[in-house]
Scaffold this active site. Sequence first.
Site, mmCIF file in Angstrom:
data_model
loop_
_atom_site.group_PDB
_atom_site.id
_atom_site.type_symbol
_atom_site.label_atom_id
_atom_site.label_comp_id
_atom_site.label_asym_id
_atom_site.label_seq_id
_atom_site.Cartn_x
_atom_site.Cartn_y
_atom_site.Cartn_z
ATOM 1 N N ARG A 52 37.275 43.027 56.085
ATOM 2 C CA ARG A 52 36.818 42.923 54.688
ATOM 3 C C ARG A 52 37.047 44.249 53.954
ATOM 4 O O ARG A 52 37.303 44.269 52.754
ATOM 5 C CB ARG A 52 35.340 42.502 54.619
ATOM 6 C CG ARG A 52 34.787 42.530 53.219
ATOM 7 C CD ARG A 52 33.621 41.583 52.961
ATOM 8 N NE ARG A 52 32.672 41.455 54.029
ATOM 9 C CZ ARG A 52 31.757 42.382 54.368
ATOM 10 N NH1 ARG A 52 31.692 43.510 53.713
ATOM 11 N NH2 ARG A 52 30.920 42.157 55.367
ATOM 12 N N TYR A 104 42.739 39.163 27.939
ATOM 13 C CA TYR A 104 42.662 37.993 28.813
ATOM 14 C C TYR A 104 41.262 37.384 28.698
ATOM 15 O O TYR A 104 40.266 38.043 28.972
ATOM 16 C CB TYR A 104 42.997 38.398 30.253
ATOM 17 C CG TYR A 104 42.787 37.264 31.215
ATOM 18 C CD1 TYR A 104 43.455 36.064 31.044
ATOM 19 C CD2 TYR A 104 41.900 37.380 32.273
ATOM 20 C CE1 TYR A 104 43.244 35.003 31.910
ATOM 21 C CE2 TYR A 104 41.688 36.333 33.147
ATOM 22 C CZ TYR A 104 42.357 35.144 32.946
ATOM 23 O OH TYR A 104 42.147 34.089 33.789
ATOM 24 N N ASP A 177 45.127 47.046 31.835
ATOM 25 C CA ASP A 177 45.637 45.807 32.426
ATOM 26 C C ASP A 177 47.109 45.737 32.052
ATOM 27 O O ASP A 177 47.469 45.448 30.911
ATOM 28 C CB ASP A 177 44.859 44.598 31.873
ATOM 29 C CG ASP A 177 45.337 43.279 32.468
ATOM 30 O OD1 ASP A 177 46.457 43.241 33.003
ATOM 31 O OD2 ASP A 177 44.598 42.277 32.377
ATOM 32 N N LYS A 202 50.719 37.135 38.977
ATOM 33 C CA LYS A 202 51.755 36.904 37.963
ATOM 34 C C LYS A 202 53.083 37.508 38.423
ATOM 35 O O LYS A 202 53.615 37.087 39.427
ATOM 36 C CB LYS A 202 51.287 37.434 36.612
ATOM 37 C CG LYS A 202 49.819 37.134 36.302
ATOM 38 C CD LYS A 202 49.510 35.647 36.201
ATOM 39 C CE LYS A 202 48.019 35.441 35.967
ATOM 40 N NZ LYS A 202 47.613 34.046 35.947
#
Length: 387
Positions: A52, A104, A177, A202
């Site tokens: 993790r 976004y 971003d 993306k």
Amino acid sequence: MDPKTTHPDTIAAQALGWIDEATRAITPPLHVSTTYLRDPDNQYRSGRVYARADNPAFDQAEAVINALEGGHQALLFASGMAAATAVFQALAPGDHVLAPKVMYWSLRNWLMTFATQWGLQVELIDMTSPAAVQAALKPGKTKLVWVETPANPLWTVTDIAATAKLAHDAGALLAVDSTVATPLLTRPLALGADIVMHAATKYLNGHSDVIAGALVGRQDSDYWQRVRKVRAQLGGTLGSFEAWLLLRGLRTLHLRVRAACAGAQRIAEHFHGHPHVAEVLYPGLPSSPGHAVSKAQMCGGFGGMLSIRVAGGAKGGEAAAIAVAANTQLWKRATSLGGTESLIEHRASVEGVGTPAPPDLLRLSVGIEDAGNLIADLEQALAAAHA
Ligand SMILES: Cc1ncc(COP(=O)(O)O)c(C=O)c1O
């Protein structure tokens, strides 16, 4: 391979030239173990304890993304949202942050609900205006400025270098971003940003088959260590197979981004001034308000994303836009962006109340198909909607 002296195309194509010393394989093995053996003397000399927090499956993709962005370190996350929210969750309740009104939508929603309830003071501003940024900054209280450029779904452009200076003068970090720009078109860290975020779902992966996110930090700091802890403790950790697929996608990033940019530019120019199109929103058009800034901070293209506002005719712009999306054959009517296939979407239907998208707006993600085919398909869909 020295990333400082090697062209980004070569870094991507050879994934930094890494080979597996154990087998001489030129692509990495798929590491799936969730846990690592403790040494007989009770130490963990491998540096790995539990997947993790750390996973060798991430090493190579993180190194490639970091090399492309010119950062100190990259971290993979389970999604773009997991990466973006980690940037905010590493702050403290009471901190003031600035974010753009045009961004976004899902992250904007999270900021205005969960993050606000958790105690962040979130202010949405016109991030394209340095004067608006300057006026909104509260020195000593503002801890982070969040920029998305070009920004969903209007493709507005923010001057990263100017905004970084304003943020730093006020004692705040700047996070960008850069999903749409990709590290090939813009290098935010070199322009003064502190953190770069990618929805690796993306362009970085590029094949519409992985949900992933990435952050790249300019330098190590207490803040960056808190970002690492957010990933390890909240568990927004990417799966091993997804990391392996992401690395495979990264190898063709330069070819895909170049093709998408060329296609988007051609499509934008073709539909600019078209009788059935009220407006084309694309920073690559000289008439676009963001053209001059993007020309200065983007290199090699203006990205593969654009929007068109469909002229109304008798039915009105919204109905006409929805009809166009329904009439395309090659363009797939789906959300998301940055894959090999072109996508079309009526954005206001997705974002709902509070969207900055006008009702007549269609968001286009240009893939790597022949641009002539894409133009012909949109032409027939526009003609059918206006028949
Ligand atoms: C610009 C941008 N940032 C962040 C995200 C969130 O990424 P993900 O869907 O991988 O969580 C998206 C997703 O569409 C996006 O387009």
